[in-house]
Enzyme design. Structure first.
Site, PDB file in Angstrom:
ATOM      1  N   CYS A  95       0.836  -1.214   0.000  1.00 41.66           N
ATOM      2  CA  CYS A  95       0.000   0.000   0.000  1.00 41.66           C
ATOM      3  C   CYS A  95       0.870   1.263   0.000  1.00 41.66           C
ATOM      4  O   CYS A  95       0.376   2.344   0.295  1.00 41.66           O
ATOM      5  CB  CYS A  95      -0.928   0.017   1.211  1.00 41.66           C
ATOM      6  SG  CYS A  95      -2.408  -0.981   0.984  1.00 41.66           S
ATOM      7  N   ARG A 131      13.402  -6.792  -5.249  1.00 44.40           N
ATOM      8  CA  ARG A 131      13.675  -5.951  -4.072  1.00 44.40           C
ATOM      9  C   ARG A 131      15.031  -5.260  -4.140  1.00 44.40           C
ATOM     10  O   ARG A 131      15.958  -5.748  -4.782  1.00 44.40           O
ATOM     11  CB  ARG A 131      13.688  -6.829  -2.815  1.00 44.40           C
ATOM     12  CG  ARG A 131      12.354  -7.485  -2.507  1.00 44.40           C
ATOM     13  CD  ARG A 131      11.465  -6.583  -1.713  1.00 44.40           C
ATOM     14  NE  ARG A 131      10.080  -7.017  -1.695  1.00 44.40           N
ATOM     15  CZ  ARG A 131       9.156  -6.436  -0.950  1.00 44.40           C
ATOM     16  NH1 ARG A 131       9.458  -5.423  -0.162  1.00 44.40           N
ATOM     17  NH2 ARG A 131       7.899  -6.833  -0.995  1.00 44.40           N
TER      18      ARG A 131
HETATM   19  O1  O2Y Z   1       8.394 -11.032  -0.064  1.00 46.68           O
HETATM   20  C1  O2Y Z   1       9.151 -10.777   0.878  1.00 46.68           C
HETATM   21  O2  O2Y Z   1       9.860 -11.636   1.408  1.00 46.68           O
HETATM   22  C2  O2Y Z   1       9.251  -9.430   1.372  1.00 46.68           C
HETATM   23  S1  O2Y Z   1       7.760  -8.844   2.034  1.00 46.68           S
HETATM   24  C3  O2Y Z   1       8.088  -7.291   2.696  1.00 46.68           C
HETATM   25  C4  O2Y Z   1       9.340  -6.733   2.547  1.00 46.68           C
HETATM   26  C5  O2Y Z   1       9.604  -5.501   3.098  1.00 46.68           C
HETATM   27  C6  O2Y Z   1       8.623  -4.876   3.786  1.00 46.68           C
HETATM   28  N1  O2Y Z   1       7.403  -5.409   3.938  1.00 46.68           N
HETATM   29  C7  O2Y Z   1       7.105  -6.575   3.383  1.00 46.68           C
HETATM   30  C8  O2Y Z   1       5.687  -7.074   3.596  1.00 46.68           C
HETATM   31  O3  O2Y Z   1       5.251  -8.063   3.032  1.00 46.68           O
HETATM   32  O4  O2Y Z   1       4.977  -6.420   4.387  1.00 46.68           O
END
Ligand code: O2Y
Ligand code: MN
Length: 596
Positions: free
Chosen positions: A256, A381
């Site tokens: 979001c 990422r």
């Molecule tokens: O998919 C992942 O392993 C990362 S998910 C993530 C990464 C950074 C911050 N927030 C999230 C999330 O899913 O809330």
């Protein structure tokens, strides 16, 4: 087995490392010291074994590229378990496995899984080393990629061992990629043992155990027991034209735009007025009651693990600068000059590149079902040090934390929820937090428009029964002499044609200005059944031209829509049975009555 001298006399830690060595049977053990020499050595090794590719050092100084296994590109919630003695202690929103079964199943996968590999022992601190907010973890891993990511995302090495001393408490975090077989993947949390076991994945939240596993699921449990909170929240400092900085936290479900809001750039009109924004954290907040009566927050992390696609100089210029060096890029596209590219970057699409899975890619390429193939994985990422963010707050590592004036909750609601409203008080705010949700879009499974509830954006991250979690929120409010005010925001309301009514991004500061002025009692508001909504004229819109009645629509509260929402809320709350706090039911009934 090759061993090096152990840098600690902590007997429990040494015994645990020995036990894991027996279980996983590595070729050698390396204790991570956190030094610069070690960083260089690990990077060179990671490049030599193909775990990392060194990027073009003129264009991406200090930066590297990694591709994860194609079956291992996101957190796997279906394989994530809370392993408490009873199922009830994990609650209705978590997968549960008994500790006996979980240890037994995982032990089989861990047995001999590090043969021929190096076992790294990473001492890490979540939060500034030595702060009373902070917690120490020790991650054992066989992934050099995990070590290099943990170096950015947490504080690691000998400084941490020094604070741990000979008897300090730590979370035991065991991780192995094993053979990256999804059928042998388990992400197990044992809150009662202060232990995490993760096997079969090398990616993100599954493997960087300081982040979601420790800083949310385990810390949440510790916080409930010890009287503090671990929340899925960004922390932002807003400097007003008088030079006073006020801090807010905000919880939104994943995807979001938390990172974008955390690094917001003021729009021209507000910049001219003298507003500045300071980032403290983009994902996790730990909150404690300070002796001065305020609720204080720290960001337990030291870096950002942000989504890459869509990051550009318009959406998030601060992120663009943050990732311009010393960054690990995972699963984006790689160009022939060893630079990276992704959908929604500042650069035009390259004529050719290797996509996130290493295959040849060119613009317009389609798969066998005629769907366009993306060059970067949608969940690709960046891992980058928080210290590189141009608007990082001077207080981001303050061991005392920053005082929080306002807590914001929000989801993606095309209808119903206005742009912003202030709740009537702490318990009403907790009720509103408990109702947070997003409507399903056509891109998601299930019925379009149906609400997926994600209280406080914590559904995937609450390490114990969420009914007890709501109770903890209520108790924290009672115990905090000067609690923050609680607001709800919704950047995603649309018109009849489905077009967003609010431009979002930097313009969100207009909403935050109103929020902080409400905290200081400087602006009035309209009382509605759902909460206090801004008076249109008290909302500073200098420099922003919204079409026609957009602002009226954004601020409107339609009782009939809310009544529909109440039915869904009630069904959701009932899931928690007798654990659901009476105080929140009371707020629910109050809302029902106000709606008439
Ligand atoms: O998919 C992942 O392993 C990362 S998910 C993530 C990464 C950074 C911050 N927030 C999230 C999330 O899913 O809330
Ligand atoms: Mn998150």
């Amino acid at each position: 087995m090759i061993t090096m001298e152990t840098p600690t006399k902590h007997q429990e830690l040494l015994k645990w490392v020995q036990d894991i060595e027996k279980l996983c049977q590595p070729e050698r053990i390396v204790w991570i010291d956190g030094s610069q020499q070690e960083k260089k050595r690990l990077e060179n090794e990671a490049v030599s074994i193909g775990e990392l590719i060194e990027l073009n050092q003129d264009k991406h100084p200090g930066s590297f590229y990694h591709r994860s296994h194609p079956n291992d590109v996101a957190r796997t919630e279906s394989l994530t378990y809370i392993c408490t003695k009873t199922k009830e202690d994990a609650g209705p929103t978590n997968n549960w496995m008994s500790p006996e079964e979980a240890y037994f199943k995982a032990r089989k996968i861990f047995t001999g899984c590090m043969k021929g590999r190096t076992l790294y022992v990473i001492p890490f601190s979540m939060g500034p080393v030595g702060s009373k907010f902070s917690r120490i973890g020790i991650e054992i891993t066989d992934s050099i990629y995990v070590v290099l990511n943990m170096r950015i995302m947490t504080r690691i090495g000998n400084d941490v061992l020094k604070v741990l001393g000979d008897h300090g408490e730590f979370t035991k975090c065991l991780h192995s990629k094993a053979d990256l077989d999804i059928k042998k993947r388990l992400i197990l949390h044992f809150p009662e043992d202060n232990t995490i076991w993760s096997v079969g994945s090398g990616y993100g939240g599954n493997a960087l155990l300081g982040k979601k596993c420790l800083a949310l699921r385990i810390a949440g449990y510790l916080g409930k027991t010890e009287g503090w909170m671990a929340e899925h929240m960004l922390i932002l400092g807003i400097e007003n034209p008088k030079g006073e900085v006020r801090y807010i936290t905000a919880a939104f479900p994943s995807a979001c735009g938390k990172t974008n809001l955390a690094m917001l750039i003021p729009p021209q009109g507000l910049k001219a007025k003298g507003y500045k924004v300071w980032t403290v954290g983009d994902d996790i907040a730990w909150l404690r009651i300070h002796p001065d009566g305020s609720l204080r927050a720290i960001n337990p992390e030291a870096g950002f693990f942000g989504v890459v696609p869509g990051t550009n100089s318009n959406t998030n210029p601060n992120a663009v600068t943050t990732i311009s060096r010393n960054t690990i890029f995972t699963n984006v596209a790689l160009k022939s000059d060893n630079t990276v590219w992704w959908e929604g970057s500042d650069e035009p699409a390259p004529e050719k590149a290797l996509d996130w899975s290493g295959d040849d890619w060119h613009p317009g390429i389609i798969d066998e079902q005629d769907n366009p193939i993306k060059a970067a994985h949608p969940n690709s990422r960046f891992t980058a040090p928080a210290s590189q963010c141009p608007c990082i707050s001077p207080k981001w590592e303050d061991p005392e934390g920053v005082p929080i004036s306002a807590v914001l909750f929000g989801g993606r609601r095309a209808r119903v929820a206005p742009l912003v409203y202030e709740t009537f008080g702490w318990n009403h705010g907790v009720y509103v937090g408990a109702t947070v949700g997003s409507e399903r879009t056509a891109a998601q499974e299930g019925k379009v428009g149906e609400i997926r509830r994600d209280p406080m954006a914590m559904i995937p991250f609450c390490g114990y029964n969420m009914g007890d979690y709501f109770r903890h929120w209520i108790e924290m409010g009672k115990r905090t002499p000067r609690p923050p005010k609680i607001f709800h925001v919704n950047w995603f309301r649309t018109d009849e044609k489905g077009k967003f009514l609010w431009p979002g991004f930097g313009e969100n500061l207009r909403v935050l200005e109103w929020v902080l002025e409400r905290c200081e009692g400087k602006v009035s508001a309209v009382k509605t059944p759902v909460g206090h909504v801004p008076k249109k004229e008290e909302f500073d819109m200098t420099g922003l031209d919204l079409p026609g009645s957009a602002l009226d629509q954004l601020l409107s509260v339609v009782p009939a829509d809310w009544k529909e929402d109440l039915a869904d809320q009630e069904a959701f709350f009932k899931k928690f049975g007798s654990k659901f706090p009476e105080e929140i039911w009371e707020e629910f009934r109050g809302m029902k009555k106000r709606l008439g």
